[in-house]
Motif scaffolding. Sequence first.
Motif, PDB file in Angstrom:
ATOM      1  N   GLN A  30      -8.709   3.893  -8.612  1.00  0.00           N
ATOM      2  CA  GLN A  30      -8.014   4.114  -7.354  1.00  0.00           C
ATOM      3  C   GLN A  30      -8.789   5.061  -6.451  1.00  0.00           C
ATOM      4  OE1 GLN A  30      -5.465   2.492  -6.331  1.00  0.00           O
ATOM      5  NE2 GLN A  30      -5.283   1.365  -8.251  1.00  0.00           N
ATOM      6  N   PHE A  33     -11.837   4.068  -3.275  1.00  0.00           N
ATOM      7  CA  PHE A  33     -11.124   3.260  -2.289  1.00  0.00           C
ATOM      8  C   PHE A  33     -12.021   2.788  -1.165  1.00  0.00           C
ATOM      9  CE2 PHE A  33     -11.018   6.386   1.081  1.00  0.00           C
ATOM     10  CZ  PHE A  33     -11.231   7.563   0.399  1.00  0.00           C
ATOM     11  N   PRO A  40      -7.355   0.409  -1.256  1.00  0.00           N
ATOM     12  CA  PRO A  40      -7.166   0.641  -2.693  1.00  0.00           C
ATOM     13  C   PRO A  40      -6.068  -0.249  -3.252  1.00  0.00           C
ATOM     14  CG  PRO A  40      -6.248   2.446  -1.411  1.00  0.00           C
ATOM     15  CD  PRO A  40      -7.025   1.601  -0.447  1.00  0.00           C
ATOM     16  N   ARG A  42      -2.943  -1.375  -5.540  1.00  0.00           N
ATOM     17  CA  ARG A  42      -1.711  -0.721  -5.992  1.00  0.00           C
ATOM     18  C   ARG A  42      -1.792  -0.443  -7.486  1.00  0.00           C
ATOM     19  NH1 ARG A  42       2.538  -0.371  -2.694  1.00  0.00           N
ATOM     20  NH2 ARG A  42       2.422  -1.470  -0.694  1.00  0.00           N
ATOM     21  N   PRO A  43      -1.263   0.692  -7.935  1.00  0.00           N
ATOM     22  CA  PRO A  43      -1.344   1.034  -9.366  1.00  0.00           C
ATOM     23  C   PRO A  43      -0.377   0.203 -10.201  1.00  0.00           C
ATOM     24  CG  PRO A  43      -0.099   2.696  -8.185  1.00  0.00           C
ATOM     25  CD  PRO A  43      -0.616   1.757  -7.147  1.00  0.00           C
ATOM     26  N   ARG A  97       0.467   6.403  -8.706  1.00  0.00           N
ATOM     27  CA  ARG A  97       1.123   6.128  -7.429  1.00  0.00           C
ATOM     28  C   ARG A  97       0.878   7.244  -6.431  1.00  0.00           C
ATOM     29  NH1 ARG A  97       5.443   4.122 -10.611  1.00  0.00           N
ATOM     30  NH2 ARG A  97       6.645   6.041 -10.296  1.00  0.00           N
ATOM     31  N   PHE A 100      -2.584   6.917  -5.249  1.00  0.00           N
ATOM     32  CA  PHE A 100      -2.692   5.738  -4.385  1.00  0.00           C
ATOM     33  C   PHE A 100      -2.266   6.064  -2.964  1.00  0.00           C
ATOM     34  CE2 PHE A 100      -0.326   2.202  -2.464  1.00  0.00           C
ATOM     35  CZ  PHE A 100      -1.358   1.292  -2.287  1.00  0.00           C
ATOM     36  N   ASP A 103      -5.098   8.020  -1.336  1.00  0.00           N
ATOM     37  CA  ASP A 103      -6.242   7.158  -1.059  1.00  0.00           C
ATOM     38  C   ASP A 103      -5.958   6.196   0.087  1.00  0.00           C
ATOM     39  OD1 ASP A 103      -7.481   8.418  -3.130  1.00  0.00           O
ATOM     40  OD2 ASP A 103      -7.184   6.792  -4.582  1.00  0.00           O
TER      41      ASP A 103
END
Length: 286
Positions: A30, A33, A40, A42-43, A97, A100, A103
Motif C-alpha cells: 500500500q 502508491f 493504491p 484497497r486493503p 485501512r 490506505f 496513501d
Amino acid sequence: PKLFGLTFFYLNGETLCLYKNDLTTNDRNQRSFLKASGPPKRPLNGYMRFVMQQQPIITRQHPEIKSVDIIRKIAQQWRTLSPEQKRPFEEASVRAREQFKVDLQRYQAQLSPAQAQQQALEKRARTAKRKAIRKKRELTSLGKPKRPRSAFNIFMSEHFEEARGATTQAKMKSLFEDWKNLFSHQKQVYTHLAEDDKIRYKNEMKSWEDHMVEIGREDLVREQSLSIRKKATGRSTTASKKSAKTKTKAKTKAKSTSTSTAAKKTGVKGKAQAARKTKSSSTKNT
C-alpha cells in the motif's frame, strides 16, 4: 503459542502457522502508491488475509482438491476460529485501512484537474457496471425470461461446434460467411424459429411482469407494460362507474314508476268509491 516470532495454533488436528511477514506484505504494498498502475489498492479484510495465507498451505497439503473446495475449506476454518485467533488478521486489516487513507490522499493531491476528472469518470463507470451486474443477477434469480434470439443466433448455436476456426472469433466469422451464403428458403427456417421465440418471450414476459406486480416489484416492470396496465385499469374503472351509474338510474326509474303506478291505482280507487257513493245517494233519494 509463539516461537521465533511466529504464531502457531491448532485447528481440527491441523497445525496452522501465522507468519508476521504475511500480515505486513499488503501494508508495504500500500505504501508504493506512486505506481504507474494508478491509485493504491484497497486493503484486504481480515477474512481475505486469512484466505491468502492459508490457500498455499492447504494446496500443498491437498494438491488433489479443486480451488473451489479449497476456498470452502478455508471458509469453514475461519468460522471455527476464536475471536483471539481472528484478531491478528483483523488488526492488520485496520492498520492497512488507515494507511490506505493516507496513501490515497497523497495520491489524489498529486493529480491534475484533468486526471482527477478522468478518475471520477472511471469510478462512475465502474459503479454503473457493478450495479448492472447486481441487477442482472437479481433478475436471473427472479426468473426473468431470456430475450428472444435472432435467426442468425439460432443458426450459430446449431452449427457452432462444427464451424471452421480454432478460436471463438474465427468460428463466428466463418459462421457469418456461411449465413450470408445461405439461400432465402434456407434462412426462412431460422426466421420462423425466431418468430416463435418472440412469441414465447412475449407470453413469458407478460406472466413474469404480472407476478412482479403481485409481489410488489413494479420497479422491474417495463414502462410500456405499466402504461398499458394503467390504461386497462382506467378503462375497467370507468366501465364499472358507468355500470354503477346505469344501475342507479334504473333503480331510480323503477322506483318512480312504481310510485306513479301506485298513485294511479289510488286515484282510480278513489274515483270508484266516489261513484259508488253518488249512486247510493241517488238511489236513496228515489
